[in-house]
Design a protein around this motif. Structure first.
Motif, PDB file in Angstrom:
ATOM      1  N   GLY A   1      31.415  22.033  38.893  1.00  0.00           N
ATOM      2  CA  GLY A   1      32.826  22.228  39.194  1.00  0.00           C
ATOM      3  C   GLY A   1      33.162  22.347  40.613  1.00  0.00           C
ATOM      4  N   ILE A   2      34.042  22.796  40.738  1.00  0.00           N
ATOM      5  CA  ILE A   2      34.453  23.359  42.174  1.00  0.00           C
ATOM      6  C   ILE A   2      33.803  24.735  42.640  1.00  0.00           C
TER       7      ILE A   2
ATOM      8  N   GLU B   1      39.293  24.472  34.785  1.00  0.00           N
ATOM      9  CA  GLU B   1      39.243  25.972  34.771  1.00  0.00           C
ATOM     10  C   GLU B   1      38.669  26.410  33.254  1.00  0.00           C
ATOM     11  N   PRO B   2      37.902  27.218  33.332  1.00  0.00           N
ATOM     12  CA  PRO B   2      37.396  27.792  31.852  1.00  0.00           C
ATOM     13  C   PRO B   2      38.772  28.530  31.234  1.00  0.00           C
ATOM     14  N   THR B   3      38.821  27.989  29.709  1.00  0.00           N
ATOM     15  CA  THR B   3      39.806  28.628  28.936  1.00  0.00           C
ATOM     16  C   THR B   3      39.240  29.706  28.065  1.00  0.00           C
ATOM     17  N   ALA B   4      40.034  30.536  27.331  1.00  0.00           N
ATOM     18  CA  ALA B   4      39.625  31.504  26.441  1.00  0.00           C
ATOM     19  C   ALA B   4      39.260  30.793  25.456  1.00  0.00           C
ATOM     20  N   ASP B   5      39.281  29.780  24.995  1.00  0.00           N
ATOM     21  CA  ASP B   5      38.903  29.100  24.041  1.00  0.00           C
ATOM     22  C   ASP B   5      37.523  28.427  24.158  1.00  0.00           C
ATOM     23  N   ASP B   6      36.943  28.353  25.418  1.00  0.00           N
ATOM     24  CA  ASP B   6      35.586  27.959  25.666  1.00  0.00           C
ATOM     25  C   ASP B   6      34.683  28.800  24.950  1.00  0.00           C
ATOM     26  N   ASP B   7      33.529  28.209  24.476  1.00  0.00           N
ATOM     27  CA  ASP B   7      32.533  28.846  23.674  1.00  0.00           C
ATOM     28  C   ASP B   7      31.523  29.457  24.828  1.00  0.00           C
ATOM     29  N   GLU B   8      31.845  30.630  25.411  1.00  0.00           N
ATOM     30  CA  GLU B   8      30.925  30.796  26.827  1.00  0.00           C
ATOM     31  C   GLU B   8      29.490  31.088  26.199  1.00  0.00           C
ATOM     32  N   PHE B   9      29.144  31.808  24.954  1.00  0.00           N
ATOM     33  CA  PHE B   9      27.803  32.179  24.462  1.00  0.00           C
ATOM     34  C   PHE B   9      27.231  30.900  24.187  1.00  0.00           C
TER      35      PHE B   9
ATOM     36  N   THR C   1      40.408  25.919  43.859  1.00  0.00           N
ATOM     37  CA  THR C   1      40.724  24.510  43.486  1.00  0.00           C
ATOM     38  C   THR C   1      41.888  24.165  44.309  1.00  0.00           C
ATOM     39  N   GLY C   2      42.649  24.734  44.627  1.00  0.00           N
ATOM     40  CA  GLY C   2      43.924  24.716  45.496  1.00  0.00           C
ATOM     41  C   GLY C   2      43.300  24.347  46.869  1.00  0.00           C
ATOM     42  N   ARG C   3      42.205  24.928  47.376  1.00  0.00           N
ATOM     43  CA  ARG C   3      41.585  24.528  48.606  1.00  0.00           C
ATOM     44  C   ARG C   3      41.043  23.343  48.522  1.00  0.00           C
ATOM     45  N   TYR C   4      40.494  22.909  47.643  1.00  0.00           N
ATOM     46  CA  TYR C   4      39.710  21.787  47.368  1.00  0.00           C
ATOM     47  C   TYR C   4      40.647  20.571  47.448  1.00  0.00           C
ATOM     48  N   ARG C   5      41.952  20.662  46.847  1.00  0.00           N
ATOM     49  CA  ARG C   5      42.765  19.812  46.630  1.00  0.00           C
ATOM     50  C   ARG C   5      43.449  19.572  48.110  1.00  0.00           C
ATOM     51  N   GLY C   6      43.695  20.655  48.901  1.00  0.00           N
ATOM     52  CA  GLY C   6      44.403  20.301  50.211  1.00  0.00           C
ATOM     53  C   GLY C   6      43.343  19.601  51.042  1.00  0.00           C
ATOM     54  N   LEU C   7      42.196  20.038  50.938  1.00  0.00           N
ATOM     55  CA  LEU C   7      41.179  19.382  51.950  1.00  0.00           C
ATOM     56  C   LEU C   7      41.075  17.702  51.449  1.00  0.00           C
ATOM     57  N   THR C   8      40.920  17.438  50.141  1.00  0.00           N
ATOM     58  CA  THR C   8      40.660  16.051  49.619  1.00  0.00           C
ATOM     59  C   THR C   8      41.807  15.209  49.417  1.00  0.00           C
TER      60      THR C   8
ATOM     61  N   ILE D   1      38.580  31.049  55.249  1.00  0.00           N
ATOM     62  CA  ILE D   1      38.085  31.620  53.910  1.00  0.00           C
ATOM     63  C   ILE D   1      39.228  31.599  53.003  1.00  0.00           C
ATOM     64  N   VAL D   2      38.734  31.648  51.781  1.00  0.00           N
ATOM     65  CA  VAL D   2      39.766  31.703  50.620  1.00  0.00           C
ATOM     66  C   VAL D   2      40.130  33.165  50.357  1.00  0.00           C
ATOM     67  N   ASP D   3      41.594  33.382  50.363  1.00  0.00           N
ATOM     68  CA  ASP D   3      41.959  34.785  50.270  1.00  0.00           C
ATOM     69  C   ASP D   3      41.223  35.421  48.859  1.00  0.00           C
ATOM     70  N   ASP D   4      41.384  34.554  47.598  1.00  0.00           N
ATOM     71  CA  ASP D   4      41.215  35.250  46.665  1.00  0.00           C
ATOM     72  C   ASP D   4      39.896  34.317  45.758  1.00  0.00           C
ATOM     73  N   TYR D   5      39.147  35.092  44.947  1.00  0.00           N
ATOM     74  CA  TYR D   5      38.083  34.179  44.433  1.00  0.00           C
ATOM     75  C   TYR D   5      38.506  33.630  42.901  1.00  0.00           C
ATOM     76  N   SER D   6      39.886  33.470  42.865  1.00  0.00           N
ATOM     77  CA  SER D   6      40.492  32.752  41.760  1.00  0.00           C
ATOM     78  C   SER D   6      40.155  31.496  41.777  1.00  0.00           C
ATOM     79  N   PHE D   7      40.260  30.827  40.481  1.00  0.00           N
ATOM     80  CA  PHE D   7      40.173  29.298  40.296  1.00  0.00           C
ATOM     81  C   PHE D   7      41.075  28.782  40.869  1.00  0.00           C
ATOM     82  N   ALA D   8      42.502  29.310  40.743  1.00  0.00           N
ATOM     83  CA  ALA D   8      43.429  28.474  41.279  1.00  0.00           C
ATOM     84  C   ALA D   8      43.489  28.368  42.867  1.00  0.00           C
ATOM     85  N   ASP D   9      43.032  29.584  43.729  1.00  0.00           N
ATOM     86  CA  ASP D   9      42.768  29.272  45.209  1.00  0.00           C
ATOM     87  C   ASP D   9      41.632  28.636  45.251  1.00  0.00           C
TER      88      ASP D   9
END
Length: 621
Positions: free
Chosen positions: A235-236, A297-305, A281-288, A271-279
């Protein structure tokens, strides 16, 4: 000779200022420290293990006093020292202990190298760590500008630079930053930097790196950090460079798109201000330009285990591989395939055999490059072993290796079993088998539990039609761009092999790979790596209990024993549910330790302690 009663396996240090003399800051593995006139001392933390608890969980507790001293390696002077009290209670093997060294800035010469030495009071040296000091005011350039970052990129095995890559499982990449130094450190060298990678699932990998001089560009340096690609790292991503805790550069890159050669430069390294998914991916969208689909973005419904279990199986145990689509190509080099193979537990015989095969393949490739004749090497193989021993993953790595050598055009793996090939209707075996061969064109057809195709007591069994179709394809000289691997239990596979001369003539003895069961220690290693990857730890008693449980399971194993799969199933279906029930039953506010530390009570006892000897690998008459 006096023997050590304790072991110090880790020593970490951070500077303390006059204003802030708390030790609440996080320790890490840095060896370069930034100091100034406000520096009042050093906070040190040591990980101490009691030797008497290693083999005897009921050993009494231990109390000791250790001494930590700071030595100037250039002059030999003792700069500062302090005693730290160590108290490890009965039933506990190790713990962290911290203390403070009082220090004055005038005591330090930043041109010198220093060493921290930990000793028992009797004088026995327990641990040493070299450190260096840097003063933020020693240069006309501010410490945050000591390096000028010129490029950032993802590097493959051939040292090609990419802005983003098509990340394939088990491929080893590197994140690299190129830089120029703005300070002069002729005696002790340039300051180290910290390199971090933030993955799409929010996990972070970090390491401290010493800048390496670029041999091709005078005055230029670079740092790099390797990472292995697998499921939840696709992913990103965001790579960041830090100097003395200050972020100085960063770049975003994608690991699930197409390969894009080049490097990130200039404003793209902000640098990206925050390590959040939004920041990120927002930087990636801005560059591309926002054209790429980055809504991952991972969701709470993802079976992480489940995701983590699959990653573990694919990269650490080698117990399953997903079928690859017809047109999907791979870009993993021979060296990276073998590096990925080295990450797997056990498989010593298979590793040695694959290294020999890799040498033959590369030798033939070199001969072809010099217009010398190349003899055809027998391609088709048998993988013999019990479930969960890595047959599918090794098949995948072999496919990648053969693709890069030009032996196969795609290198993908198609996995089939008896039920897939026989089908439901008359005539289905031939049709399904030819369809499977067509799917595997350019890659590998792996027939799992292939012995099920041979039923010696049933002359009308449709499995013989599958075998005949495979033999027909093996003898077809026009079908050179595919490989057949027959996998299954050793004794049953050898029986089928001996009763089918056509198979025996197409698969030489040299192409028969033995996947032995994991040993008790290897099963324990698999369990520890799996738990560590998923954020769990074992306290001393739990470690002993799990080791005892796996030893019993190993002693009782029969031919259906799942090896690595057994370990994963034990953790998933027994240990973690027991831990969850215990934590919830306590009814207290949960903290990090409570949610991550597995206790002995969470490890279930073996059902039966009877030892069963497992048949050895090979044919039994």
């Amino acid at each position: 000779m006096k023997t050590k009663s304790i072991i110090v396996s880790l020593l970490q240090v951070i500077p303390l200022s006059v204003i802030k003399q708390s030790q609440n800051e996080e320790f890490d593995s840095r060896s370069d420290l930034l100091i100034d006139g406000d520096t009042a001392g050093l906070a040190v933390m040591a990980h101490v293990t009691s030797e008497r608890h290693i083999d005897n969980r009921y050993a009494p507790g231990i109390r000791r006093r250790i001494n930590v001293c700071l030595i100037d390696m250039t002059t030999g002077a003792n700069i500062a020292s302090a005693d730290i009290k160590v108290s490890i209670p009965s039933g506990r093997q190790s713990d962290f202990f911290s203390g403070r060294l009082d220090l004055n800035r005038n005591d330090i010469d930043c041109r010198h190298k220093y060493k921290l030495i930990v000793r028992e009071c009797a004088g026995v040296t327990l641990h040493e760590k070299q450190i260096r000091f840097f003063d933020r005011h020693e240069s006309d350039v501010d410490s945050s500008d000591w390096y000028r970052i010129t490029e950032g990129s993802v590097i493959d095995y051939l040292d090609y630079s990419y802005r983003s890559v098509r990340g394939e499982d088990l491929y080893c990449y590197k994140v690299r930053f190129k830089m120029e130094s703005r300070i002069d450190r002729p005696m002790s060298g340039l300051p180290e930097v910290e390199l971090r990678i933030v993955y799409p699932d929010g996990s972070i990998e970090a390491r401290f790196c010493q800048p390496v001089s670029d041999d091709f560009v005078p005055g230029a340096y670079y740092v790099e950090m390797p990472f292995v690609m697998y499921g939840n790292r696709k992913g990103i991503c965001y790579a960041e460079l830090l100097l003395m805790d200050f972020a100085i550069a960063g770049f975003v890159f994608r690991t699930d798109g197409m390969d894009e050669e080049g490097s990130w430069t200039g404003r793209e390294l902000y640098i990206v201000d925050d390590y959040s998914f939004a920041d990120i991916t927002g930087r990636y969208r801005g560059l591309t330009g926002g054209d790429d689909d980055v809504d991952n973005e991972p969701t709470a419904d993802d079976d992480e285990f489940e995701t983590a279990m699959q990653n573990f199986i694919d990269t650490a145990c080698g117990t399953s591989v997903e079928d690859k689509p017809d047109g999907e190509e791979q870009d993993i080099s021979q060296a990276d395939c073998l590096s990925a193979l080295d990450l797997l537990t056990g498989l010593d015989g298979v590793k040695a055999k694959l290294r020999m095969y890799e040498s033959i393949v590369m030798f033939n490739k070199l001969r072809a490059a010099h217009d010398l004749c190349v003899t055809d090497q027998p391609l088709h193989a048998m993988f013999l072993g019990s479930p969960g021993t890595g047959k599918s993953t090794v098949a995948k790595l072999m496919g990648e290796m053969l693709r890069n050598a030009g032996v196969l055009s795609k290198g993908h793996v198609v996995v089939k079993e008896r039920a897939n090939l026989i089908g439901e209707f008359y005539g289905s075996p031939e049709t399904n088998t030819m369809k499977a061969i067509e799917e595997s064109e350019g890659g590998i057809l792996l027939v799992d539990e292939a012995y099920q195709l041979y039923q010696s007591d049933d002359a009308r069994d449709p499995g013989k039609h599958v075998i005949n179709s495979l033999l027909s394809a093996l003898s077809d000289s026009s079908r050179r761009d595919w490989m057949l691997i027959l996998a299954g239990y050793p004794d049953r596979m050898y029986r089928m092999f001996e009763m089918n001369p056509g198979l025996k003539s197409r698969i030489p003895e040299a192409n028969i790979y033995m996947f032995e069961d994991f040993s008790e220690d290897q099963l324990m290693d698999i369990a520890c790596r799996y738990l560590e990857r998923n954020g769990f730890t074992l306290n001393h008693e739990a470690y002993r209990a799990l080791k005892t449980r796996l030893a019993c399971d190993y002693a009782q194993r029969d031919e259906t024993f799942g090896n690595a799969r057994h370990v994963v199933n034990l953790i998933q279906t027994e240990i973690l549910p027991a831990m969850a029930e215990r934590v919830i039953r306590l009814g207290v506010e949960a903290d990090y330790t409570l949610l991550s530390e597995i206790q002995a009570s969470d490890i279930p006892d073996a059902i039966n302690q009877v030892t069963i000897v497992r048949p050895k690998l090979g044919f039994c008459a």
